[in-house]
Design a protein around this motif. Structure first.
Motif, PDB file in Angstrom:
ATOM      1  N   GLY A 186     -27.996  -6.126 -50.316  1.00  0.00           N
ATOM      2  CA  GLY A 186     -28.563  -7.107 -51.238  1.00  0.00           C
ATOM      3  C   GLY A 186     -27.932  -8.487 -51.075  1.00  0.00           C
ATOM      4  N   GLY A 187     -28.651  -9.501 -51.508  1.00  0.00           N
ATOM      5  CA  GLY A 187     -28.100 -10.849 -51.590  1.00  0.00           C
ATOM      6  C   GLY A 187     -27.939 -11.580 -50.272  1.00  0.00           C
ATOM      7  N   VAL A 188     -28.577 -11.093 -49.198  1.00  0.00           N
ATOM      8  CA  VAL A 188     -28.408 -11.757 -47.892  1.00  0.00           C
ATOM      9  C   VAL A 188     -29.453 -12.860 -47.680  1.00  0.00           C
ATOM     10  N   GLY A 189     -30.354 -13.020 -48.657  1.00  0.00           N
ATOM     11  CA  GLY A 189     -31.360 -14.092 -48.536  1.00  0.00           C
ATOM     12  C   GLY A 189     -32.718 -13.588 -48.095  1.00  0.00           C
ATOM     13  N   LYS A 190     -32.966 -12.310 -48.295  1.00  0.00           N
ATOM     14  CA  LYS A 190     -34.236 -11.703 -47.862  1.00  0.00           C
ATOM     15  C   LYS A 190     -35.438 -12.346 -48.567  1.00  0.00           C
ATOM     16  N   PRO A 222     -37.418  -8.821 -58.967  1.00  0.00           N
ATOM     17  CA  PRO A 222     -38.469  -9.639 -58.350  1.00  0.00           C
ATOM     18  C   PRO A 222     -38.144 -11.127 -58.467  1.00  0.00           C
ATOM     19  N   SER A 223     -37.899 -11.811 -57.328  1.00  0.00           N
ATOM     20  CA  SER A 223     -37.492 -13.217 -57.432  1.00  0.00           C
ATOM     21  C   SER A 223     -38.537 -14.178 -56.901  1.00  0.00           C
ATOM     22  N   VAL A 224     -39.624 -13.658 -56.329  1.00  0.00           N
ATOM     23  CA  VAL A 224     -40.636 -14.562 -55.754  1.00  0.00           C
ATOM     24  C   VAL A 224     -41.264 -15.490 -56.797  1.00  0.00           C
ATOM     25  N   PRO A 253     -28.541 -21.589 -41.285  1.00  0.00           N
ATOM     26  CA  PRO A 253     -27.209 -21.876 -41.872  1.00  0.00           C
ATOM     27  C   PRO A 253     -27.197 -21.774 -43.396  1.00  0.00           C
ATOM     28  N   ILE A 254     -25.982 -21.701 -43.947  1.00  0.00           N
ATOM     29  CA  ILE A 254     -25.830 -21.857 -45.401  1.00  0.00           C
ATOM     30  C   ILE A 254     -26.104 -23.328 -45.684  1.00  0.00           C
ATOM     31  N   ASP A 255     -27.011 -23.582 -46.578  1.00  0.00           N
ATOM     32  CA  ASP A 255     -27.370 -24.967 -46.859  1.00  0.00           C
ATOM     33  C   ASP A 255     -27.598 -25.099 -48.365  1.00  0.00           C
TER      34      ASP A 255
HETATM   35  N1  LIG Z   1     -29.380 -20.091 -46.056  1.00  0.00           N
HETATM   36  C1  LIG Z   1     -29.017 -20.186 -47.326  1.00  0.00           C
HETATM   37  N2  LIG Z   1     -28.212 -21.189 -47.752  1.00  0.00           N
HETATM   38  C2  LIG Z   1     -27.815 -21.289 -49.048  1.00  0.00           C
HETATM   39  N3  LIG Z   1     -28.165 -20.414 -49.995  1.00  0.00           N
HETATM   40  C3  LIG Z   1     -28.962 -19.390 -49.636  1.00  0.00           C
HETATM   41  C4  LIG Z   1     -29.427 -19.223 -48.302  1.00  0.00           C
HETATM   42  N4  LIG Z   1     -30.204 -18.093 -48.267  1.00  0.00           N
HETATM   43  C5  LIG Z   1     -30.239 -17.608 -49.515  1.00  0.00           C
HETATM   44  N5  LIG Z   1     -29.485 -18.376 -50.338  1.00  0.00           N
HETATM   45  C6  LIG Z   1     -29.223 -18.166 -51.781  1.00  0.00           C
HETATM   46  O1  LIG Z   1     -28.599 -16.884 -51.919  1.00  0.00           O
HETATM   47  C7  LIG Z   1     -29.048 -16.246 -53.098  1.00  0.00           C
HETATM   48  C8  LIG Z   1     -29.638 -14.867 -52.742  1.00  0.00           C
HETATM   49  O2  LIG Z   1     -30.820 -15.082 -51.983  1.00  0.00           O
HETATM   50  P1  LIG Z   1     -32.088 -14.118 -52.126  1.00  0.00           P
HETATM   51  O3  LIG Z   1     -32.442 -13.876 -53.555  1.00  0.00           O
HETATM   52  O4  LIG Z   1     -33.124 -14.658 -51.214  1.00  0.00           O
HETATM   53  O5  LIG Z   1     -31.438 -12.809 -51.508  1.00  0.00           O
HETATM   54  P2  LIG Z   1     -31.996 -11.311 -51.452  1.00  0.00           P
HETATM   55  O6  LIG Z   1     -31.413 -10.711 -50.233  1.00  0.00           O
HETATM   56  O7  LIG Z   1     -33.474 -11.313 -51.572  1.00  0.00           O
HETATM   57  O8  LIG Z   1     -31.358 -10.715 -52.757  1.00  0.00           O
HETATM   58  P3  LIG Z   1     -31.695  -9.319 -53.492  1.00  0.00           P
HETATM   59  O9  LIG Z   1     -30.925  -8.293 -52.779  1.00  0.00           O
HETATM   60  O10 LIG Z   1     -31.185  -9.583 -54.889  1.00  0.00           O
HETATM   61  O11 LIG Z   1     -33.180  -9.097 -53.430  1.00  0.00           O
HETATM   62  C9  LIG Z   1     -30.053 -17.182 -53.753  1.00  0.00           C
HETATM   63  O12 LIG Z   1     -29.409 -17.920 -54.734  1.00  0.00           O
HETATM   64  C10 LIG Z   1     -30.487 -18.097 -52.617  1.00  0.00           C
HETATM   65  O13 LIG Z   1     -30.888 -19.379 -53.052  1.00  0.00           O
END
Ligand SMILES: Nc1ncnc2c1ncn2[C@@H]1O[C@H](COP(=O)(O)OP(=O)(O)OP(=O)(O)O)[C@@H](O)[C@H]1O
Length: 419
Positions: free
Chosen positions: A48-52, A80-82, A247-249
């Protein structure tokens, strides 16, 4: 009831007539909906939380900006975050007697999320596996998606009920994109996701490494403050494509919080360009499908009394991307009329020397070779012996490759060895 009927849903529902399984109205509806969607892409992650969700949303928006008709389905039943990422919180889809209308985000992007159905964002969803599976099926089958170029699905992390149900509902031609971060733990989880997709016989578009390096808001350059490259190494190790690093942005997080995906508001930064490089691979799927149209059909291939022998180079039980480096060939015999597999056995080829394997395959009565990469010279040596060749096939188990070929869902990419 024949043995082959035992596991089908018609049989379990008591609707099997014995002389072949009649499809239920739900199955027919699902088939019809899926038949109107050209490409299905499931965005997954091991952790979780990798930005998927961020990646899935940006892919959907960028494809719609490229003029494609796109559906974005958020099946992350626990988070659900969409709706938040697209400023659609509080929207209520219209639910008719037969269909649910997706929410329109733009002229050519439609969205459905469990988040639209929850009374408030604080509500937690506590559902067991079968309920979640039913919901995912309903979100595909009962939503009026219409004709789509792409359906992008944001899946919850891991390899549990939801990704399983999603891939099973969408079918064997649904492609997976796996998102990871460069850290070791995330990379290990992704290894599991890749194996999971392969076990189900679905193709992978590849791996995205998110949060890879830091995009400096002052100078615009990307600095590698932590390790990066884990995703790329893993892609190499697992024989799949590396789709790129993002990148992290701080702008990604800010634009997400404000409900405007980065690719909508920014076209020039290093991060926007990195995202667009990832998205280019999704656009390339359409070209691959185009190439696929040139693929010889099984009844156009030479056969012996309707029996076609398909040879697939394998290494460690999966199609080997480099034809000349395989350990064995899987010889899969198929019935060209019934489009079904008769039997599979494995043969060890003679040592790789120019021209040796095409001659050996012809001696083994091979009619068609399905490979990842193959040089032009080897291809013409096969053709000279009446053996047809398909290149650019994905690294899956040989029978999974043949099943996709027979049901018309095999998607070929670039020939990885085109010298
Ligand atoms: N490249 C990036 N740079 C900076 N912040 C990012 C980046 N990608 C994602 N984030 C931030 O990281 C957080 C988690 O992103 P996101 O909700 O897309 O992850 P997820 O993998 O879908 O999480 P989950 O497991 O909860 O479904 C959010 O606050 C998002 O704005």
């Amino acid at each position: 009831m024949s043995d082959s009927c035992g596991s089908c849903s018609s049989a379990q529902g008591g609707g099997c007539s014995g002389g072949g399984c009649a499809e239920s109205p739900e199955e027919l509806k699902l088939k019809k909906t899926l038949g109107r969607i050209k490409h299905k892409i499931v965005v997954m992650s091991g952790k979780g939380g990798v930005g998927k969700s961020t990646v899935a949303t940006n892919i959907a928006v960028a494809l719609s900006q490229a003029g494609k008709r796109v559906g974005l389905l958020d099946v992350d039943v626990h988070g659900p975050s969409v709706p938040r990422l697209l400023s659609l919180e509080g929207q209520q889809p219209h639910i008719g007697s037969e269909v649910i209308e997706p929410i329109s985000w733009s002229r050519n992007l439609w969205v459905m999320s469990l988040g639209f159905m929850l009374p408030s964002k604080e509500d937690a969803v506590i559902w067991r596996g079968p309920v979640k599976m039913g919901l995912i099926k309903q979100f595909v089958q009962d939503v009026a998606w219409g004709d789509l170029d792409y359906l992008i699905v944001d899946c919850p992390p891991g390899t549990g009920d939801e990704p399983l149900s999603t891939l099973q509902t969408l079918g064997q031609d649904a492609h997976a994109v796996v998102v990871t971060t460069p850290q070791g733990v995330a990379v290990d989880d992704v290894r599991r996701s890749v194996s999971f997709v392969r076990q189900l016989g679905n193709p992978l578009v590849g791996i995205v490494e998110n949060m890879s390096g830091f995009a400096c808001p002052d100078c615009g350059a990307v600095h590698n403050i932590f390790n990066s490259g884990g995703g790329e190494e893993l892609a190499k190790e697992m024989g799949t494509k590396f789709l790129g690093r993002i990148p992290i942005d701080p702008e990604v997080a800010r634009s997400g919080d404000e409900g405007f995906p980065l690719v909508k508001v920014d076209h020039d930064s290093a991060t926007a360009q990195a995202m667009n490089a990832v998205i280019k691979h999704m656009l390339d799927l359409a070209d691959a499908l185009q190439e696929n149209k040139e693929m010889p059909k099984v009844d156009e291939v030479n056969s012996e009394n309707g029996r076609v022998r398909i040879a697939i180079p394998v290494v460690q039980g999966q199609l080997c991307m480099h034809f000349g480096h395989c350990e064995q060939f899987a010889m899969v015999d198929v019935d060209s009329e019934l489009k079904s597999i008769i039997s599979t056995h494995f043969e060890t080829p003679p040592p790789h020397e120019p021209g040796v394997i095409p001659a050996w395959c012809a001696d083994q009565k091979v009619n068609l070779v399905i490979a990842g990469g193959m040089g032009a010279k080897a291809q013409s040596m096969f053709t000279d012996r009446g053996v047809r060749v398909i290149t650019g096939a994905p690294s899956l188990e040989p029978e999974a490759v043949v099943k996709q070929y027979l049901d018309g869902s095999l998607v070929t990419g670039a020939n990885t060895c085109d010298h």
